[in-house]
Write an enzyme that holds these catalytic residues in place. Structure first.
Site, PDB file in Angstrom:
ATOM      1  N   LYS A  82       0.834  -1.198   0.000  1.00 14.20           N
ATOM      2  CA  LYS A  82       0.000   0.000   0.000  1.00 14.20           C
ATOM      3  C   LYS A  82       0.871   1.251   0.000  1.00 14.20           C
ATOM      4  CE  LYS A  82      -3.800   1.986   2.766  1.00 14.20           C
ATOM      5  NZ  LYS A  82      -4.610   1.742   3.988  1.00 14.20           N
ATOM      6  N   SER A 157      -9.293   1.993   3.283  1.00 14.00           N
ATOM      7  CA  SER A 157      -8.406   2.752   2.422  1.00 14.00           C
ATOM      8  C   SER A 157      -7.402   1.876   1.665  1.00 14.00           C
ATOM      9  CB  SER A 157      -7.657   3.794   3.251  1.00 14.00           C
ATOM     10  OG  SER A 157      -6.826   3.174   4.236  1.00 14.00           O
ATOM     11  N   SER A 181      -9.672  -0.441   7.254  1.00 14.84           N
ATOM     12  CA  SER A 181      -9.083  -0.225   5.931  1.00 14.84           C
ATOM     13  C   SER A 181      -8.502  -1.463   5.267  1.00 14.84           C
ATOM     14  CB  SER A 181      -8.008   0.867   6.011  1.00 14.84           C
ATOM     15  OG  SER A 181      -8.601   2.114   6.232  1.00 14.84           O
TER      16      SER A 181
END
Length: 463
Positions: A82, A157, A181
């Site tokens: 990420k 996210s 997330s």
């Protein structure tokens, strides 16, 4: 084996084939990179693809195989990270224009450990700016889309990671979870996601943020792959003063073979206060019943604690403002409008209000701990709704009735406040063909029990 077949292999199976010299790391890396080139333009899962670096690492991995060197457990297996997580000499932007040119000189602990286990970094996956919301779009990289229906969000996210794994763009992804997330996009994309116990995987070096909420964890297509990633990433590191010491227990991968006979499980469709889409509730309720067939005692429960949304909506904006509030003065035009709104709200939170919320967080933990003393695991839906349209920050009503700003994700953030391990497993599809996830929550530090339950369920209801 053709390249697309390679892309869909579980990581542990791919690693075994590489060790046996039946598949080369270069072949595996090239297959994934080729698929990214074809598929990513439609999904925008990756914001940076490290093709050259990945091929160099794959060639070095192949040399290690051919020369008989000792190989790590993930040797030659592609992994994505990420874009909030620092990667040495690879852009790490946090989805922000403020860091569009930012290239760290140090890997985050988890990246360092994955590389040490032989994994090959193939790129960075998309995140909303500084991971501040539960969908994935940013001023820097635009909208990320759900592989099951590109007009819908993959959640956030860690939405880029969820979309990438679901679309066969690598078997392993590193996500972070400050309020859901990892679990939200894993549920929306139909994959497995684990938020480990707080501190299980050391944080940083990285961007400032929700220091006492956030956890780094695996996003994969199989439970065993996630356990193997956790075995690599977990363990103390002095760079993170909140990281947990090793507990001396068996490997997390070994825990995936543990039986569930005799476990006591609580199932709650709404925690006593949430509103849930009827299809989601039905699918998750049927999934919870399956644990009876695995030798567990399953009891329908209403925990009794109050909705902790106000606690989270006080602490998180205040900490976001503490990290980034100064940029309201010199860079407001560069920031995501929803982040600007969050920062301005965070600015209004007084120290007195913040400390009162911190006390209520402690009280919540006491209530959760007392309730869970009766059970080994708690089951809930992962998200209250199926995936919704891109471009929306959330949903304002469920089943025809209005909900609060976090009302569509009421099951995830409470367990960031408490720090317990929580995973999501796919349980089926809605009538419109969208994935739904079941959340499995364990006692404090009981990551192995969560993995054992996840693995047994995945055998009972294969995805």
């Amino acid at each position: 084996m053709n390249s697309d077949d390679l892309c869909w292999l579980p990581a542990l199976e791919l690693a075994a084939l590489i060790r046996d010299k039946k598949v080369s790391p270069v072949e595996a890396t090239d297959a994934v990179l080729a698929r990214i080139e074809r598929i990513n333009p439609a999904l925008n899962a990756f914001c940076t693809v490290t093709a050259e670096e990945a091929r160099d690492a794959a060639q070095a991995a192949e040399v290690a195989v051919m020369t008989g060197e000792e190989l790590g457990p993930l040797h030659g297996v592609p992994v994505s990270v990420k874009d909030l997580v620092f990667t040495r000499r690879v852009p790490t932007t946090g989805g922000s224009r403020l860091f569009a040119e930012h290239v760290p000189e140090e890997d985050a602990v988890c990246v360092e450990r994955l590389k040490g286990a032989g994994a090959v970094l193939i790129g960075k996956t998309a995140t909303p700016e500084f991971g501040h919301k539960g969908v994935t779009d940013s001023p820097l990289f635009g909208i990320t889309r759900n592989p099951w229906n590109p007009s819908l969000t993959p959640g956030g996210s860690s939405g880029g990671a969820g979309a990438a794994v679901a679309a066969g763009l690598g078997p392993l992804a590193v996500g972070t979870d400050g309020g859901g997330s990892i679990r939200i996009p894993a549920s929306f994309c139909g994959i497995y996601g684990l938020k480990p116990s707080f501190g299980r995987v050391p944080q940083g070096p990285g961007f400032p943020g929700w220091e006492t909420f956030s956890a780094t964890g695996p996003m994969t297509r199989t439970v065993r792959d996630a356990a193997a990633m956790l075995d690599v990433m977990a363990g103390p590191d002095d760079r993170d003063r909140l990281s947990l010491p090793s507990d001396g227990g068996p490997a997390f991968l070994e825990a995936c073979g543990a039986g569930l006979a005799g476990l006591s499980i609580g199932w709650s469709a709404d925690l006593g206060y949430a509103r849930v889409d009827p299809e989601v509730a039905e699918l998750c309720g049927a999934a919870a019943e399956l644990f009876e067939g695995l030798g567990c005692h399953v009891e329908v429960v209403t925990p009794g604690w109050d909705d902790p949304e106000e606690i989270f909506r006080t602490l998180a904006p205040a900490e976001t403002y503490g990290a980034w509030g100064a940029r309201l003065d010199d860079a407001v035009d560069q920031l995501d409008r929803s982040l600007v709104a969050l920062l301005r709200y965070g600015k209004t939170i007084t120290a007195e209000r913040y400390l009162a919320a911190a006390r209520r967080r402690h009280e919540l933990w006491t209530e959760v701990q007392r309730f869970l003393a009766r059970f080994d695991l708690l089951l809930t839906p992962t998200v209250a709704v199926p995936p919704f349209e891109v471009g929306r920050p959330g949903v304002k009503e469920i089943d025809g009735r209005p909900v609060s700003p976090l009302g569509w994700m009421p099951f995830t953030f409470p367990f960031n406040l408490t720090g317990q391990p929580a995973a999501t497993v796919p349980v089926g599809m809605t009538s419109t063909g969208l994935p739904v996830g079941l959340q499995i929550i364990g006692h404090r530090f009981a990551d192995r029990t969560v993995l054992a339950a996840s693995a047994a369920f995945a055998v009972e209801l294969p995805w």
